[in-house]
Design a protein around this motif. Structure first.
Motif, short mmCIF file in Angstrom:
data_model
loop_
_atom_site.label_atom_id
_atom_site.label_comp_id
_atom_site.label_asym_id
_atom_site.label_seq_id
_atom_site.Cartn_x
_atom_site.Cartn_y
_atom_site.Cartn_z
N ALA A 131 15.67 -51.20 41.67
CA ALA A 131 16.67 -52.26 41.76
C ALA A 131 16.69 -53.10 40.49
O ALA A 131 17.76 -53.44 39.97
CB ALA A 131 16.41 -53.14 42.98
N GLU A 132 15.51 -53.44 39.98
CA GLU A 132 15.44 -54.25 38.75
C GLU A 132 16.10 -53.53 37.60
O GLU A 132 16.86 -54.13 36.82
CB GLU A 132 13.99 -54.57 38.41
N THR A 133 15.80 -52.25 37.44
CA THR A 133 16.39 -51.49 36.33
C THR A 133 17.89 -51.36 36.49
O THR A 133 18.66 -51.51 35.53
CB THR A 133 15.75 -50.09 36.25
N GLU A 134 18.34 -51.08 37.70
CA GLU A 134 19.78 -50.95 37.93
C GLU A 134 20.51 -52.25 37.63
O GLU A 134 21.59 -52.24 37.01
CB GLU A 134 20.02 -50.52 39.38
N LEU A 135 19.94 -53.36 38.04
CA LEU A 135 20.58 -54.65 37.77
C LEU A 135 20.57 -54.95 36.28
O LEU A 135 21.53 -55.49 35.74
CB LEU A 135 19.87 -55.76 38.56
N LYS A 136 19.49 -54.59 35.61
CA LYS A 136 19.41 -54.80 34.16
C LYS A 136 20.49 -53.99 33.43
O LYS A 136 21.12 -54.46 32.48
CB LYS A 136 18.03 -54.39 33.65
N GLY A 193 22.26 -51.60 42.78
CA GLY A 193 21.10 -52.48 42.70
C GLY A 193 21.01 -53.38 43.93
O GLY A 193 19.93 -53.58 44.50
N VAL A 194 22.14 -53.93 44.35
CA VAL A 194 22.17 -54.79 45.54
C VAL A 194 21.85 -53.98 46.80
O VAL A 194 21.11 -54.43 47.68
CB VAL A 194 23.54 -55.48 45.67
N VAL A 195 22.39 -52.78 46.89
CA VAL A 195 22.09 -51.93 48.05
C VAL A 195 20.59 -51.64 48.13
O VAL A 195 19.97 -51.73 49.19
CB VAL A 195 22.89 -50.61 47.98
N HIS A 196 19.98 -51.34 46.99
CA HIS A 196 18.54 -51.05 46.99
C HIS A 196 17.72 -52.31 47.31
O HIS A 196 16.65 -52.21 47.93
CB HIS A 196 18.12 -50.46 45.66
N LEU A 197 18.20 -53.47 46.93
CA LEU A 197 17.52 -54.70 47.34
C LEU A 197 17.52 -54.84 48.85
O LEU A 197 16.52 -55.26 49.46
CB LEU A 197 18.19 -55.93 46.70
N ASN A 198 18.62 -54.49 49.47
CA ASN A 198 18.69 -54.62 50.92
C ASN A 198 17.87 -53.56 51.64
O ASN A 198 17.31 -53.82 52.71
CB ASN A 198 20.16 -54.57 51.37
#
Length: 899
Positions: free
Chosen positions: A571-576, A583-588
């Motif tokens: 998620a961090e890499t995707e958001l970066k 990234g938001v989906v993986h956070l959830n």
């Protein structure tokens, strides 16, 4: 836009001071624009006593007793200040006290010190650090107004989340500037926000008072951006002045006289002085002196980063105000020199594009080439957009615009893409154009239009000539099939995309989609193998692959630390890199994993971040993931306010596609299930059940809805329906060897068999749930399984075994702060007679009767009590009759009062 939000604590403090009916002096302190005057307006509007308002004025600060004169005139009675204040109950408001003349301050201090019991509330409003002389010693209370939060800015302005965040960051949350700029926030996130008039005026005044060194440093820093290193700003100012481009040579508003004309000879003299002074920027001490002067003028804040001095504009709107004073030629020159000095290619190209006065083929090609190799998706989109604007031919402009908007969509920046939707629609009809318009439609609530657009896009594309474009269209068709929960089609389209462009940098996203579809079709080993084959040991490139692998492992029951670490890293890499949606989906997904593993504080932290990011998403399919995952901890802890707010956000989402029906249905069910309210759960999940059988919905562990629906069917007396539903999902969970799903369904099976009177089958099911969950790292689910078995054993009169299980469950629930479950354990333990009942005056009620009485008194229906205690409705009615007789009452209302 509303008139007023927030400040509840401050209004309460002011109200309490007024209610004291004795002499009180309060200080309301806040920066310019902090909302001091608005707060007082709100307060005095509801005051019933006399209100006298006066205010200081910068231009009248030297007028002796000017504010006292205001006070006497506005009070309209008497010429002696003390007599005027004592005449009747009064609220005296002194606004802008930092500009009150010294003589008026002394007079106010003299009068206020002599008040003894008179009901006079004096409210002094001033900026921080204001010289208030003896008045400062009289303050009973100090109220410091803090800037608004992002949520308060959104509530005040009514702006969408993304626009509200930009405005909040730009203004520092100061209510005055927020209000002034609420209607000036540009739709395009690349367009700068202006400065409000008051900030423009203050910046112009401050710049006029600065020497040439200081002004040049501030202007250079404004071009480089807030937080730039002092050395970089000083070097830019020095380089720019070496070429003779002094501030006064490109005079902006700050240099103009009141008539708008520059006196003859001033420009030349100032330029000479500037060059002489700025040559000293080679000396670091000179730059520090200029920084200190700029800070004293209120233009910047001197900070430090990595041990070096930096120049900060706090809030950022001050930089906009500074640049508004500079002529366009000088701004362009500063950008050109900045491009030559910065190391980051993206930043350098940004400066060059900002300096361009018109079309520039060479620069457009540089930007285009940069975009082709940039991993950060928003950067690629921004570069292509600039390249489009700098292109000399219509064909190049359209091609680069379309590719820019494509990258915006791939970055999850749907709002940004929508800004350019009309320009895209005006482009010549092409496969890429139709593909973009189709993706914009599916990201919103126009799924049917999306299908039509993407069908046309696929018909018009030529895979031989443009394989990358064809592959992108194929994946968008895969995503559309994903929205419709048609996993066979998802897999077909994703494989087609990979065949067309196997080495495209987006191929990792297509591979992840393929793996998801395979997994939900029961082809788990194929899914994992697909992901492994695509990995190249490049952390950034593989982020979506490792994130999808961790997601599927979590759905398969693995919530161990490595799985959660992989989800967090992905998620961090995707958001970066700007892949905001995934990234938001993986956070959830990470929220769900933390919740299952008992790391609820971590789950809450991640959920809050997902909510903040997800609130700005315009892609409905990604956004709806946010709400139901974030509901898990509040629901389990009995935080009904937070739970209901999240459910409301979910219920406001469109349900124009099956995946949205599913996500909204689960969110609605999770609102009611923790409360034990079965009918609304059934109502929420009926639309989901109507979509089955479907592997995308039914696959165990992916969507946690099956046990919720089964429990609701049982609680509502639909036992035959529950039996048929459970049989199908129990078979599937066993075939997948999914222990967590099997255990959850076993609890439901136990309740069903108990309701049917088959005690042996019920005990077997409850025992199976405990045995399956014990080896797993799922404390909350294990506690629920033990509680369910304990409840059953208590009713079988095996109280010691029941108590051991329920005490163990209670300990876990208490450690997690799961208040509703703790209360349920306490009721069961109380009913077993193993713990004393604490309420008084309950007559001769048995422990079981006390438990029934408590539930009825708290508003539960007889059926709900029966479900909660796993009794028949008839048994509850018998208990209730005995309770009424023992307590000498005849109604549920009397029972509630008695308990």
């Amino acid at each position: 836009m509303v008139d007023f939000v927030g400040r509840e604590a401050e209004l309460r403090a002011l109200g309490a001071a007024l209610a004291a009916a004795c002499p009180r002096v309060l200080l309301v302190e806040g920066a310019a624009g902090a909302g001091k005057t608005a707060l007082l307006d709100r307060f005095v509007a509801g005051a019933t006593t006399r209100v006298v308002r006066v205010n200081g004025e910068l231009s009248e600060r030297a007028v002796a007793l000017g504010v006292v004169d205001q006070l006497l005139r506005r009070a309209g009675s008497g010429s002696v200040l003390l007599d005027v204040l004592c005449a009747e109950p009064t609220v005296l408001v002194v606004d802008d006290a930092q500009w009150v003349d010294a003589e008026s301050l002394d007079a106010l201090v003299f009068a206020l010190r002599r008040l003894v019991a008179e009901p006079v509330l004096t409210i002094v409003c001033a900026r921080p650090g204001a010289p208030l002389a003896g008045l400062a010693r009289l303050f009973d209370t100090r109220l410091a107004l803090t800037p608004f939060t992002q949520a308060e800015v959104r509530a005040l302005t009514g702006l969408p989340d993304g626009a509200a965040r930009r405005l909040w960051e730009h203004t520092g949350g100061l209510p005055g500037p927020v209000t002034a700029l609420a209607h000036a926030v540009p739709a395009d996130p690349e367009s700068p926000l202006p400065a409000p008039p008051a900030t423009l005026a203050e910046a112009a005044c401050a710049l006029r008072a600065c020497d040439a060194d200081t002004r040049a440093l501030v202007e250079a820093a404004a071009v480089l951006g807030s937080g730039c290193r002092l050395a970089d700003a000083a070097a830019l100012a020095h380089t720019e002045h070496e070429e003779g481009l002094s501030p006064s040579m490109f005079a902006g508003p700050a240099e103009q006289t009141e008539t708008g004309a520059e006196p003859a000879g001033v420009a030349k003299t100032a330029a000479a002085k500037s060059k002489e002074g700025l040559s000293l920027f080679r000396n670091g001490d000179r730059a520090l002196v200029a920084l200190e002067a700029a800070a004293e003028a209120g233009l910047v804040v001197a900070g430090r980063a990595r041990g070096l001095p930096v120049v900060v504009f706090d809030p950022p709107m001050v930089a906009a105000a500074v640049l508004a004073q500079v002529g366009p030629a000088r701004v362009a020159a500063l950008h050109r020199h900045a491009a030559a000095r910065v190391e980051d290619e993206a930043v350098a190209l940004h400066h060059l594009a900002a300096a361009a006065a018109g079309p520039d083929d060479a620069l457009a090609r540089r930007l285009d080439d940069f975009a082709r190799h940039r991993r950060e998706r928003p950067d690629a989109a921004s570069a292509l957009l600039a390249a489009s604007r700098l292109s000399t031919t219509a064909a190049e402009r359209e091609d680069r615009l379309l590719r820019a908007v494509d990258w915006m969509l791939l970055a999850g920046e749907v709002a940004w893409a929508r800004v350019h939707a009309e320009d895209v629609a005006r482009c010549a009809v092409s496969a890429r154009r139709e593909s973009i318009l189709g993706q914009l439609a599916v990201a919103g609530d126009r799924v049917r239009e999306a299908g039509d657009r993407l069908a046309v896009a696929w018909e018009r594309c030529d895979p031989d000539l443009e394989p990358e474009v064809a592959a992108t269209i194929a994946h968008r068709n895969a995503f559309l099939a994903l929205v419709h929960l048609k996993d066979t089609e998802v897999a077909d389209w994703a494989q087609r995309a990979l065949r067309l462009a196997p080495h495209d940098r987006l191929s990792v996203e297509w591979t992840a989609t393929l793996a998801l579809a395979l997994w939900r079709q029961g082809r788990r080993e194929d899914a994992y193998a697909t992901l492994e084959r695509a990995m190249v040991k490049d952390r950034e490139r593989d982020a979506q692959l490792t994130g999808m692998r961790a997601w599927l492992k979590m759905a398969g029951g693995d919530v161990g630390q490595r799985t959660r670490d992989d989800l967090a890293a992905a998620a961090e890499t995707e958001l970066k890199l700007g892949a905001l949606e995934i990234g938001v989906v993986h956070l959830n997904v990470l929220v769900r994993a933390h919740f299952a593993a008992g790391a609820w504080d971590d789950a809450t932290t991640v959920a809050e971040r997902a909510i903040a990011l997800g609130s700005e998403l315009e892609d409905v399919s990604a956004r709806v993931f946010v709400w139901w995952a974030a509901e898990l901890v509040p629901g389990a802890r009995g935080d009904w306010t937070t739970l209901d707010a999240l459910a409301a956000r979910a219920e406001s989402e469109p349900t124009d596609a099956p995946d949205r029906v599913l996500a909204v249905g689960v969110a609605r069910a999770l609102k009611h299930h923790p409360r034990g309210d079965a009918p609304p759960v059934l109502e929420a999940l009926e639309p989901v059940a109507n979509l089955t059988p479907n592997g995308a919905i039914d696959e165990p562990g992916f969507w946690p809805w099956q046990h919720l629906y089964a429990d609701a069917l049982i609680a509502c007396g639909r036992l035959a329906d529950a039996d048929r539903f459970l049989a199908r999902h129990e078979t599937l969970a066993a075939a997948r060897d999914h222990h967590p799903a099997t255990a959850r369904l076993a609890i439901s099976r136990g309740r069903l068999e108990s309701a049917n009177g088959d005690r042996d089958a019920a005990e077997c099911a409850f025992t199976q749930a405990v045995e399956l969950t014990e080896p797993l790292d799922r404390p909350y689910e294990l506690a629920h399984a033990r509680l369910a078995l304990g409840q059953f054993l208590r009713r079988e009169r095996r109280r010691r075994s029941a108590a051991d299980l329920m005490l163990s469950a209670r300990e876990t629930f208490a450690a997690l702060n799961a208040a509703p479950a703790v209360a349920r354990c306490d009721r069961e333990l109380g009913a077993s007679g193993l713990r004393p009942y604490r309420r008084e005056d309950v007559g001769a009620l048995t422990p079981q009767e006390i438990t029934v009485a408590e539930l009825v008194a708290s508003g539960h229906s007889n059926r709900e009590v029966a479900t909660d205690l796993q009794l028949s409705v008839k048994t509850v009615e018998v208990h209730l009759t005995r309770i009424y007789a023992k307590l000498g009452i005849s109604s549920r209302g009397q029972l509630a009062s008695r308990l």
